[in-house]
Every structure is written in C-alpha cells, then in structure tokens.
Scaffold this motif. Structure first.
Motif, PDB file in Angstrom:
ATOM      1  N   ILE A 274      43.109  36.664  37.168  1.00 48.13           N
ATOM      2  CA  ILE A 274      43.255  38.276  37.969  1.00 48.13           C
ATOM      3  C   ILE A 274      43.334  37.814  39.330  1.00 48.13           C
ATOM      4  CG2 ILE A 274      42.542  40.482  37.917  1.00 48.13           C
ATOM      5  CD1 ILE A 274      41.905  40.223  34.970  1.00 48.13           C
ATOM      6  N   VAL A 275      42.089  37.538  39.718  1.00 47.09           N
ATOM      7  CA  VAL A 275      41.711  37.403  41.274  1.00 47.09           C
ATOM      8  C   VAL A 275      42.800  36.472  42.059  1.00 47.09           C
ATOM      9  CG1 VAL A 275      40.069  36.464  42.912  1.00 47.09           C
ATOM     10  CG2 VAL A 275      39.386  37.633  41.033  1.00 47.09           C
ATOM     11  N   PHE A 276      43.329  35.395  41.441  1.00 54.42           N
ATOM     12  CA  PHE A 276      44.297  34.592  41.933  1.00 54.42           C
ATOM     13  C   PHE A 276      45.618  35.375  42.089  1.00 54.42           C
ATOM     14  CE2 PHE A 276      48.024  31.479  41.091  1.00 54.42           C
ATOM     15  CZ  PHE A 276      47.900  30.817  42.293  1.00 54.42           C
ATOM     16  N   VAL A 277      46.088  36.169  41.119  1.00 48.58           N
ATOM     17  CA  VAL A 277      47.235  36.535  40.835  1.00 48.58           C
ATOM     18  C   VAL A 277      47.187  37.842  42.055  1.00 48.58           C
ATOM     19  CG1 VAL A 277      48.747  38.252  39.548  1.00 48.58           C
ATOM     20  CG2 VAL A 277      47.922  36.159  38.497  1.00 48.58           C
ATOM     21  N   ALA A 278      46.004  38.475  42.134  1.00 49.11           N
ATOM     22  CA  ALA A 278      45.928  39.580  43.073  1.00 49.11           C
ATOM     23  C   ALA A 278      45.946  39.133  44.751  1.00 49.11           C
ATOM     24  CB  ALA A 278      44.748  40.418  42.990  1.00 49.11           C
ATOM     25  N   ARG A 279      45.389  37.966  44.849  1.00 47.65           N
ATOM     26  CA  ARG A 279      45.534  37.353  46.254  1.00 47.65           C
ATOM     27  C   ARG A 279      46.800  36.630  46.617  1.00 47.65           C
ATOM     28  NH1 ARG A 279      40.528  33.591  47.717  1.00 47.65           N
ATOM     29  NH2 ARG A 279      41.473  33.829  49.636  1.00 47.65           N
ATOM     30  N   SER A 280      47.448  36.031  45.632  1.00 46.60           N
ATOM     31  CA  SER A 280      48.632  35.674  45.768  1.00 46.60           C
ATOM     32  C   SER A 280      49.915  36.652  46.173  1.00 46.60           C
ATOM     33  CB  SER A 280      49.098  34.548  44.828  1.00 46.60           C
ATOM     34  OG  SER A 280      49.583  35.289  43.348  1.00 46.60           O
ATOM     35  N   SER A 281      49.612  37.879  45.375  1.00 47.33           N
ATOM     36  CA  SER A 281      50.514  38.976  45.731  1.00 47.33           C
ATOM     37  C   SER A 281      50.506  39.522  47.161  1.00 47.33           C
ATOM     38  CB  SER A 281      50.267  39.963  44.420  1.00 47.33           C
ATOM     39  OG  SER A 281      51.115  41.225  44.570  1.00 47.33           O
ATOM     40  N   LYS A 282      48.952  39.541  47.245  1.00 46.05           N
ATOM     41  CA  LYS A 282      48.769  40.365  48.637  1.00 46.05           C
ATOM     42  C   LYS A 282      49.384  39.386  49.831  1.00 46.05           C
ATOM     43  CE  LYS A 282      45.304  41.896  51.749  1.00 46.05           C
ATOM     44  NZ  LYS A 282      46.407  42.224  52.632  1.00 46.05           N
ATOM     45  N   LYS A 283      49.303  38.148  49.630  1.00 43.11           N
ATOM     46  CA  LYS A 283      49.792  37.276  50.577  1.00 43.11           C
ATOM     47  C   LYS A 283      51.236  37.203  50.990  1.00 43.11           C
ATOM     48  CE  LYS A 283      46.189  33.487  50.517  1.00 43.11           C
ATOM     49  NZ  LYS A 283      45.826  32.261  50.264  1.00 43.11           N
ATOM     50  N   ARG A 284      51.921  37.113  49.332  1.00 39.40           N
ATOM     51  CA  ARG A 284      53.419  37.421  49.423  1.00 39.40           C
ATOM     52  C   ARG A 284      53.904  38.737  50.146  1.00 39.40           C
ATOM     53  NH1 ARG A 284      54.232  37.419  43.933  1.00 39.40           N
ATOM     54  NH2 ARG A 284      53.715  35.192  44.144  1.00 39.40           N
ATOM     55  N   LYS A 285      53.192  39.812  49.735  1.00 43.40           N
ATOM     56  CA  LYS A 285      53.372  41.243  50.482  1.00 43.40           C
ATOM     57  C   LYS A 285      53.442  40.761  52.192  1.00 43.40           C
ATOM     58  CE  LYS A 285      52.230  45.926  51.002  1.00 43.40           C
ATOM     59  NZ  LYS A 285      52.309  46.081  52.226  1.00 43.40           N
ATOM     60  N   ASP A 286      52.379  40.327  52.533  1.00 46.06           N
ATOM     61  CA  ASP A 286      52.264  40.165  53.940  1.00 46.06           C
ATOM     62  C   ASP A 286      53.327  39.368  54.534  1.00 46.06           C
ATOM     63  OD1 ASP A 286      49.777  41.708  53.887  1.00 46.06           O
ATOM     64  OD2 ASP A 286      48.267  40.109  53.912  1.00 46.06           O
ATOM     65  N   GLN A 287      53.538  38.226  53.694  1.00 44.11           N
ATOM     66  CA  GLN A 287      54.568  37.674  54.263  1.00 44.11           C
ATOM     67  C   GLN A 287      55.729  37.956  54.335  1.00 44.11           C
ATOM     68  OE1 GLN A 287      55.566  34.091  52.005  1.00 44.11           O
ATOM     69  NE2 GLN A 287      56.254  32.860  53.657  1.00 44.11           N
TER      70      GLN A 287
END
Length: 55
Positions: free
Chosen positions: A24-37
């Motif tokens: 869950i933490v990994f998915v949330a962090r990667s989603s945030k990174k993708r949104k920032d990118q």
C-alpha cells in the motif's frame, strides 16, 4: 509449552500483514511520484506552447 507450529503461523500472519502494508505504501508513493512528474511535464508543455507565436 509453546508449539513451533503456532510460532510459525503467527510469524507468517505478521509477515503477510507487513507485506500488505508495504504494498500500500509503495503504490501510494509511486502514484504521488507519477502525479508530480505529470505536473512537471504539463508545466513544461505550457511554457513551450506560450512561446509558440499564434497565427
């Protein structure tokens, strides 16, 4: 007397719980990174589009 099977079962249950929390933490962090990118790409595209003279 503590049974080895009980210890292994509890250890397995804890590991499964930790695994799901980590996913869950990994998915949330990667989603945030993708949104920032995507936000950075959008800003760059907006800058480029502002520099192109309109006809």
């Amino acid at each position: 007397m503590i049974n080895i099977g009980d210890i292994l079962f509890q250890l397995f249950g804890i590991l499964v719980l930790v695994f799901f929390i980590a996913i869950i933490v990994f998915v949330a962090r990667s989603s945030k990174k993708r949104k920032d990118q995507l936000d950075r790409i959008e800003e760059k595209l907006d800058r480029v589009l502002r520099q192109i003279p309109k006809e």
